[in-house]
Structures are given as structure tokens and as C-alpha cells.
Write an enzyme that holds these catalytic residues in place. Structure first.
Site, PDB file in Angstrom:
ATOM      1  N   THR A   1       0.831  -1.302  -0.042  1.00  0.00           N
ATOM      2  CA  THR A   1       0.016  -0.033   0.186  1.00  0.00           C
ATOM      3  C   THR A   1       0.793   1.125   0.005  1.00  0.00           C
ATOM      4  OG1 THR A   1      -1.888  -1.086   1.107  1.00  0.00           O
ATOM      5  CG2 THR A   1      -1.931   1.300   1.034  1.00  0.00           C
TER       6      THR A   1
ATOM      7  N   GLY B   1       2.485  -2.985   8.080  1.00  0.00           N
ATOM      8  CA  GLY B   1       2.549  -3.561   9.559  1.00  0.00           C
ATOM      9  C   GLY B   1       4.019  -3.951   9.730  1.00  0.00           C
TER      10      GLY B   1
ATOM     11  N   GLU C   1      -6.051  -6.030   3.036  1.00  0.00           N
ATOM     12  CA  GLU C   1      -5.998  -7.065   2.144  1.00  0.00           C
ATOM     13  C   GLU C   1      -7.250  -7.121   1.119  1.00  0.00           C
ATOM     14  OE1 GLU C   1      -3.293  -8.455   2.332  1.00  0.00           O
ATOM     15  OE2 GLU C   1      -3.062  -7.722   4.132  1.00  0.00           O
TER      16      GLU C   1
END
Length: 692
Positions: A149, A188, A438
Site C-alpha cells: 500500500t 505493518g 487485504e
């Protein structure tokens, strides 16, 4: 601080009330748990919870509601490090560490190393690359993340702007962030943890673009963790939830990596820049990691919703409000449990049905994924498109139901649902990203819908293999030549009462609803309706398709019971309740059908039948949530605890607030009194002070 002694006992007590609910069970709770929760998960939970309970000094979550963000992160790191030590000692497996994360509701800084970095290397790296990257990753000698992303691009993977350009002179790739819009964002395990990243970037060789591909980029020194040259990396800061995770940002300033850092199992860039692919490989295979993660989301959402429904149903069963206002009077004029009120039942009991359907679906879809991955390993890429479409639809369905379900459960707990001690607020924030990451759920609906529309188009073109998959056969059955029949199918000519008695008729009704929507949308788009004007209908089609798939999986699972099983009656009630709830919530879909439309009077019959069935299932609600097997360790809730001691636990927990302590709390209270309260309370002339 302690509860004063000599208080009168509560009559009836919440503990006794909960036990009375359990005595209504019409089935064995233990047998139901074995049937609805897959054996692997039950075994993993039992093992993991025993390991965690043996080390409360490390794994206790009782005080996490009092922690700030850095405290939460350090607590997560402490637990994560210990879990890795336990894995290396052979006491836990990597999969069991993921179960531990679920039990603890901790999405800590090591999480994406396991959930995304390692699976990507397993699926997309060559054997030589796995030796270089996967082996040290499995040993935790490097720590990774998955950087896809960007701050300006999320769902549009093809629009990613980070570049990975082959430099022939040095036989390297140059990975570069060309502008702020291309800054990697929300990644993350990146903020302070990762030493390496799998970066999704536009592959450019000899001036030609080859689309997004994965390249391994070292980020931090393995010696002192300092960012490497050309790497600007950091943490995003506090979020709505998920605050034990170090989501981060990343900018790369023409960082050079060896040519072999490009993951090359499905694409090869040779020395000099020749690009090739294995014969017969579907380009979408590079998204196998995301499909894998979506299968895990589908599995995890059943457990996620189980935590919420267990808390809310148990609490609603023991919380009493008003005497004589529910249909069933209480002995001695006692107030009624709020679970006896129809509005509470309508919010919670259908969630129970959806929760049980999720458990069945997670098992069936896991088998579908494993079968498809086996075919891919043998070089057969044909199942990939249906697998991808199914994964998109089920990820959307399960995460939407689960996240909205947690919020519904919070509301059903009334004012006490607002407390962190309900176990539902921080939990809601931690789980909320499932509807976004996702694949944003609204975008995923388009992918499922487009796949279905292609199947309809293939049917209209006479393709012999159209709609031949396990989840699409209903299109062929209900759409001859890809179009709605002139006459209504037999299932749509049944009364509501007949539908409610016939499980196969229920599946056919749901199948016809989805098929009719697919045919109608196909007609509109063939008639010139734009893709943008079709987006809302695509979402509805995806939901209708997923409703059918989930109901099918649920019914299949129920049929595996032995004849005359004592579990069957309540499970069939749940399956029928789910069917009626889908119809009640989507009445417009049934009224607008060009053939086989239901009549307005039938919608009223559906509402009546649903209400009656909800009342019946309510009597088994507490045994049903008990059968989901959610331990007090996982609940971490004063309201949902298994022994029913709600108010005692709630008060004891509040007394543990550091502000209430006799040491640090007393010092803080004294400081605040001297600095803020006393000047207000003891001002000689408040009116004069106010004029200053």
C-alpha cells in the site's frame, strides 16, 4: 481498594441466572463444540491457552486496558519475544503463535513477519532465494514486512508508483519512491521492527513496464537496527485500534539491490535484462499471498465474532431491566433478563446463526483453498480465478458480518458496553481493519461480481465450461443460455412455511436470487450501463452470491451429522433462521424479480416466521455460545465471564485503575488537587478571578 464487606447478596444473582440458562440446553455443549469448531483449532487453542496460562507474568492481559500506546507495544514485544523463544524450544509451532496472537488479541510488531513476509517468500521465491531469505526469516534472523500500500494507492495495485528498475550496467535493481504519493503507508511491522521488506513495485526493464512485482529490500542494519542508506522509515503513530502494531511509512531513494532480490518463481529477469515467464502461468498468481491471507481472515472471523456473541449473549441473559414488561413473567416479580426482550433478541440471535455459518464456511473454504493450491503446484492454474473470486466474496461477507457484529454486541450491552472492561471496545478497534486491509470490502465486491458476470457472458456465448465450478453451478442451473427463464422455478412457488421446512428449497431460493441479480446486471451493462453506474448493483450481487455460498457450506456441514443426531434440530433451526434473516433483510431483491417475485404478503409472513424462530432459538442462546468454546482468557471481559459474576468482576476491575491505587494513584490525586482542584475550591473571590 476493596469491595466493602457485609453487602447484601444479589437475588437472583447473575451467576445463578447464567447457570439456569445453561440448564435449558437441548444438546451436549461439548459435542456441539467438537462439531462446529474444527479439530485443529480446538487442539491448538487447548495447547496454546495452557502454555499462556502457565506464564501469567508475561501473558496476562488483565491490565492492558490501562496501558498507553508505547506500553502496549512493549507488552506486545515482550510477549512476542517469549512466543518466539517457546517456538524455538519446540513448545509451540509458528501456526500456534498465530493462535496465541488471536487468544491475546495482540497484533504485535512480529505479526506481519509471520502473516505476510514468510508466506510471500514461500509462494513466490525460487529455491535459491528461499535459502537466502526464507531460511533466516523462519529462524527470525531477519524480520520482514510486506510493503504494498502507498499513501496515494491502496486498492489500485496496478496504480502503484514505486519503481523497480533494472540497471544492466551493474546487474542490479534500483528501487525508488518517485513522489510522496508513492510513499509506502500503513505497512505493518515496518514502523520500528522490520529489517527487510517485500516491496511491491512497478518492474521496469529496458524502459518497458511489466506491472507490479515483489522485490526484497533490506531496510535496517541487522547489527544496530539503524536505517540503511537511502531508506527513510518510521512509525505512523496512534490509530483507531491496532495500536500494539508498528504500522509504518517508507520512502526509498534509489536504493540498489542485487538482481536476484526480485522474487522470480513466476517471472525471470536474466543478466542483461531478458524477461521470461514459465509457460502456462497465470499472471495473477503473484497475488497468491493475498488470497492466502484472505483465507485466514475467513477462518479468523468466526473466532472473532464468537468472542463478541459470547460476551453479549451471556451478559444479556443475566442483565435485568424492568419487571413485567417482557412476555415471560419472572418469579417473585423480578426484573426480566434483557435477552427476553424482542429487540435484543433480534440483534443477537441472528448473529449467532451467522456465527455458526461462519464456522462451517471457514472449514469448507480452507479445503477449497488447499485443493486449489495443490492444482497450482501441479501447474494447473485453471482454479485460480474462481478461488480468487470466492476469497474476495467470503472475506467481504465474513469481515462485514463480524465487525458489524462486534459493534452490535457493544450496543446490546447498553451503557456497560462503553467500558473497556466489556472486552468489546479495544477489540472492535483491533479487528476493524479486517474490512479494509487485504482488499477494501467494497472493492472486493467488484472482483467477485465481475467474475460472475463473465460466467453469465460465457453461458450466453455457449461455452461448455462456463459456470462449472463448485460455487457457480447455480448460474447454469437457473439461467438457461445465461438468461432468466420465462417461468418461475419450483422453489419460488413454495409458501414461506414450505421454504422454512425444506433446506434444499432454501438453497435454491438463495441461488435464484443471486442468479437473477447476475442476469439483470448483465442485461443492463450490455445495454450500455457504465461500470461506475453498476457498482452498487455489483455490491449487491456479491452479497447475494456469498449468502448462497455461506448457506450452502452451512447446510453441507449439517448434513455430515449422523442420523438422528441431537445436534441436528438446533443447527437446522439456525440454518433456517439465517435463510429467513437474509430474506427479511433483502426483501426488495425478492419483490423486484421479473419472474418468481414474492408478494408483499409473503414478506410479512417471512417477518413473522423469523420472529417466531428467533424466540425459539433464544432458549438455547447461552448453550450455543458456550459451545463456541471461547475461554475467559480470550474474552478478557467482566461482562461475558463464564461464571456469571459480572458486577463483582466489573467493580473489582475498576478498583484496579492506577488512579485508584494507594501509592502512585494517591500521588497523582494529591498533585491534581494541589494544582487544579484546590485553586477552584478555595479561591477567596471566584467572581474576581473569573473577571481576570
Amino acid at each position: 481498594m476493596q469491595i466493602p464487606k457485609g453487602l447484601e447478596p444479589m437475588t437472583p444473582s447473575t451467576a445463578d441466572t447464567l447457570q439456569a440458562e445453561r440448564s435449558k440446553a437441548g444438546f451436549s455443549v461439548a459435542e456441539m463444540n467438537e462439531f462446529i469448531v474444527d479439530a485443529e483449532m480446538r487442539q491448538q487453542l487447548a495447547k496454546v491457552e495452557a502454555v499462556l496460562a502457565a506464564e501469567p507474568e508475561t501473558f496476562s492481559q488483565r491490565d492492558t486496558y490501562f496501558m498507553g500506546r508505547t506500553e502496549k507495544m512493549e507488552h506486545a514485544l515482550k510477549m512476542g519475544r517469549r512466543l518466539i523463544e517457546l517456538m524455538k524450544a519446540g513448545r509451540l509451532t509458528s501456526d500456534e503463535i498465530s493462535v496465541a496472537d488471536m487468544v491475546l488479541d495482540v497484533n504485535g510488531p512480529f505479526g506481519l513477519h509471520r502473516a505476510m513476509f514468510i508466506p510471500t517468500l514461500q509462494q513466490q521465491a525460487t529455491a535459491a532465494q528461499q535459502e537466502r531469505f526464507l531460511k533466516p526469516a523462519l529462524d527470525y534472523r531477519i524480520l520482514g514486512c510486506y510493503a504494498q500500500t502507498e499513501i496515494g494507492h491502496g486498492s489500485n495495485v496496478q496504480g502503484l508508483e514505486t519503481t523497480c528498475t533494472y540497471v544492466a550496467e551493474t546487474d542490479e535493481f534500483e528501487v525508488h519512491t518517485p513522489n510522496i504519493r508513492a510513499c509506502k503507508w500503513w505497512i505493518g511491522s515496518l514502523g520500528v521492527t522490520a529489517t527487510h521488506a517485500v516491496v511491491m513495485a512497478q518492474l521496469v526493464v529496458a524502459g518497458r513496464a511489466h506491472g507490479p512485482h515483489a522485490v526484497v529490500v533490506p531496510l535496517r542494519s541487522e547489527r544496530d537496527h539503524a536505517p540503511l542508506a537511502g531508506v527513510t522509515v518510521g512509525d505512523l503513530g496512534p490509530k483507531f485500534g491496532f495500536n500494539a502494531m508498528d504500522n509504518g511509512f517508507l520512502l526509498l531513494d534509489r536504493v540498489r539491490v542485487p538482481r536476484d532480490n526480485l522474487l522470480q518463481r513466476y517471472i525471470t529477469v536474466a543478466r542483461g535484462g531478458a524477461v521470461s515467464r514459465p509457460a502456462g502461468v497465470d499472471p495473477k498468481v503473484a497475488y497468491g499471498t493475498m488470497v492466502y491471507v484472505r483465507t485466514q481472515i475467513v477462518r479468523n472471523m468466526s473466532q472473532t465474532l464468537a468472542r463478541a456473541t459470547t460476551t453479549a449473549v451471556r451478559y444479556a441473559a443475566v442483565r435485568r431491566q424492568f419487571a413485567g414488561k417482557a412476555d415471560r413473567r419472572q418469579a417473585g416479580g423480578a426484573e426480566s433478563p434483557v435477552l427476553d426482550y424482542a429487540m435484543v433478541q433480534f440483534r443477537l440471535v441472528p448473529l449467532l446463526a451467522q456465527n455458526y455459518a461462519m464456522f462451517a464456511t471457514s472449514q469448507a473454504f480452507a479445503a477449497h483453498y488447499a485443493e486449489s493450491m495443490g492444482e497450482l503446484a501441479r501447474g494447473n492454474f485453471a482454479p485460480l480465478k474462481e478461488l480468487h473470486a470466492t476469497a474476495c466474496g467470503l472475506k467481504r461477507w465474513t469481515s462485514d458480518v463480524a465487525i458489524r457484529g462486534i459493534d452490535t454486541c457493544r450496543h446490546a450491552c447498553g451503557g456497560h458496553g462503553f467500558s473497556q472492561f466489556s472486552g468489546l471496545n479495544e477489540f472492535y478497534g483491533n479487528q476493524y481493519p479486517n474490512v479494509i486491509w487485504e482488499g477494501d470490502n467494497y472493492v472486493l465486491s467488484q472482483q467477485t461480481a465481475r467474475f460472475l458476470l463473465k460466467q453469465v457472458a460465457a453461458l450466453r456465448a455457449g461455452a461448455p465450461d462456463a459456470a462449472a465450478g463448485a460455487t457457480t453451478g447455480y448460474l447454469r442451473a437457473h439461467l438457461p443460455q445465461g438468461r432468466l427463464p420465462r417461468a418461475a422455478p419450483a422453489c419460488m412457488r413454495l409458501s414461506v412455511e414450505e421454504m422454512a421446512r425444506d433446506p434444499q428449497a432454501q438453497l435454491q431460493v438463495l441461488a435464484f436470487r443471486a442468479a437473477a441479480q447476475a442476469a439483470e446486471l448483465a442485461d443492463r451493462m450490455q445495454g450500455g450501463q457504465t461500470h461506475n453506474r453498476s457498482l452498487v448493483a455489483m455490491q449487491r450481487l456479491c452479497d447475494a452470491h456469498s449468502d448462497y455460498v455461506v448457506a450452502t457450506y452451512f447446510q453441507q456441514h449439517v448434513r455430515t451429522l449422523p442420523p438422528r443426531s441431537p445436534l441436528a434440530p438446533v443447527l437446522q433451526q439456525l440454518a433456517t433462521l439465517l435463510f429467513l434473516y437474509v430474506l427479511e433483510q433483502n426483501a426488495a431483491d425478492l419483490l423486484r424479480l421479473r419472474v418468481g417475485a414474492l408478494q408483499p404478503a409473503q414478506i410479512a409472513e417471512i417477518e413473522h416466521a423469523l420472529a417466531a424462530l428467533i424466540e425459539q432459538v433464544r432458549e438455547q442462546a447461552v448453550p450455543l455460545v458456550d459451545a463456541l468454546g471461547v475461554s475467559d482468557m480470550r474474552l478478557n471481559s467482566a461482562l461475558g465471564r463464564a461464571d456469571g459474576r459480572v458486577y463483582e468482576s466489573y467493580l473489582e476491575w475498576a478498583m484496579r485503575d492506577p488512579l485508584n491505587s494507594d501509592d502512585a494513584g494517591a500521588r497523582i490525586r494529591k498533585l491534581w488537587f494541589d494544582k487544579y482542584y484546590a485553586p477552584v475550591l478555595h479561591a477567596k473571590d471566584n467572581a474576581a478571578q473569573a473577571r481576570l
